[in-house]
Scaffold this active site. Structure first.
Site, PDB file in Angstrom:
ATOM      1  N   TYR A 104       0.826  -1.217   0.000  1.00 55.93           N
ATOM      2  CA  TYR A 104       0.000   0.000   0.000  1.00 55.93           C
ATOM      3  C   TYR A 104       0.854   1.260   0.000  1.00 55.93           C
ATOM      4  O   TYR A 104       1.789   1.416   0.787  1.00 55.93           O
ATOM      5  CB  TYR A 104      -0.922   0.027   1.227  1.00 55.93           C
ATOM      6  N   GLY A 114      -5.959   5.293  -0.419  1.00 58.13           N
ATOM      7  CA  GLY A 114      -7.368   5.289  -0.050  1.00 58.13           C
ATOM      8  C   GLY A 114      -8.192   4.367  -0.929  1.00 58.13           C
ATOM      9  O   GLY A 114      -7.895   3.177  -1.062  1.00 58.13           O
TER      10      GLY A 114
END
Length: 395
Positions: free
Chosen positions: A65, A72
């Site tokens: 990530y 998001g």
């Protein structure tokens, strides 16, 4: 650990960061006294170690990530190696959208220091030169213009921190040598170069609670100073109203041993020592009103609350508040929620209550001093020639 050079003067004590031992007193030295800051050798080592994990992820094409994915809602979109740097620059530009008046210089300085200390903890995966630039700007007095409104809180301080990061990449505005100017020009004048962000670095610069921490750290420092002033004012009022010092007898507070209460009772006795007014007074009453008799209980509770908040902040300013976090020893990258501001939010609400109570009891003591029905032998409204003069009637 933190190293402080006691051989130099108060304003120039060098503070060395490792992400573990920063204190609120040192935050104040940097924020308000422009103390110089450097990275401790252990902080450098941890930065280099965690950066290797990011480089491994990039070279292997692993999914992580914010490194090889979007942010998001876009976390399921893969980002190519070629676009990693663009991704990090883009998040800074898109999130630098604060509004309102610029933050005071001391707040911005505290934010810069706290972000550097968090990165030096070694769980964010940024390059050493990024932290060195942040500290170079701080030591050179290059202060990014950070609008006062825009922090999210639940997602950390993304917007205010983005304005600091914006200046680091040569965009946005800063205050330097008393002038507001383009960051790139200020960096040039100070002999520094803007940095080109690489994988993970944009996200690492803005994921955290450093705006909240900066405001909280300065507020706690001011609250402790306020406590001292409130205690001195309380003693002066107590003496003027010819209070009964028995309420501060150590035995009273030993049987209810809250630390703040006991400290305040000792402080009251120390400050009242040698009072000629109290030594010659023979009291007709057996006890005082709450506002005099309960000073240790009220002030002490506020002191305990302030010190509790100080402890919360000193934990937070030495914490890793990034996401994801990189654990070099195992090579793991873990998404979590350390950016969430709830621990600070609750503590700072507690601080507001504690400070307001100091003001509340002080206001009532003032009423006792000016009110002719309550102030004993003092003149009404503390003025001579009452009637001709109104004194402090409007208080």
């Amino acid at each position: 650990m933190i190293e402080m050079d006691s051989a130099v003067n108060h304003n120039n004590r060098s503070i060395s960061l490792d992400g573990e031992h920063l204190t609120l007193e040192q935050v104040l030295l940097v924020a308000r006294n422009n103390a110089p800051v450097k990275l401790h050798i252990s902080g450098k080592e941890k930065l280099l170690k965690s950066r290797k994990i990011v480089e491994r992820i990039i070279s292997s094409g692993e999914v992580a990530y914010g490194i090889t994915t979007g942010f998001g809602k876009f976390s399921d979109i893969s980002i190519s190696t070629e676009d990693c740097s663009t991704l990090q620059k883009n998040i800074i530009m898109s999130h630098a959208c604060g509004v309102g008046e610029p933050l005071p210089q001391e707040v911005v300085r505290a934010m810069m220091l706290l972000r550097a200390n968090s990165l030096a903890k070694g769980y964010s995966g940024v390059r050493l030169e990024l932290v060195e630039l942040l500290l170079g700007m701080l030591n050179s007095g290059i202060h990014p213009v950070v609008p006062c409104k825009g922090s999210v809180g639940a997602s950390g301080d993304l917007i205010p921190l983005s304005h600091i990061a914006l200046a680091m990449i040569g965009m946005g505005e800063v205050e330097y040598q008393g002038k507001r100017m383009a960051s790139q020009e200020a960096l040039r004048q100070a002999g520094l170069c803007p940095i080109s962000l690489t994988a993970k670095e944009g996200l690492a610069l803005i994921n955290g609670t450093q705006y909240m921490c900066a405001l909280g750290s300065l507020a706690v420092a001011d609250a402790l100073e306020l406590f001292k002033s409130a205690s001195i004012a309380a003693v002066m009022t107590f003496e003027s109203l010819e209070g009964i010092p028995n309420a501060f007898d150590p035995r009273v507070h030993e049987v209810r041993p809250h630390q703040g209460q006991s400290l305040c009772a000792k402080l009251m006795l120390k400050l009242l020592q040698g009072s000629e007014l109290l030594e010659r007074k023979k009291h007709k009453r057996v006890q005082d009103a709450y506002t005099l008799r309960c000073i240790p209980q009220v002030h002490g509770a506020s002191l305990d609350a302030i010190n509790y908040v100080k402890g919360v902040l000193e934990t937070e300013i030495n914490s890793a508040t990034d996401n994801p976090l990189i654990f070099p020893d195992g090579g793991d990258v873990i998404s979590g929620g350390n950016f969430h501001g709830q621990p600070l939010a609750l503590a700072l609400d507690f601080l507001a209550m504690a400070v307001s109570e100091l003001g509340s009891i002080s206001e009532v003591r003032i009423e006792r001093m000016v009110n002719p029905s309550l102030n004993g032998e003092l003149p009404p409204f503390l003025t001579r020639n009452g009637g001709l003069n109104s004194g402090l009637m409007l208080l």
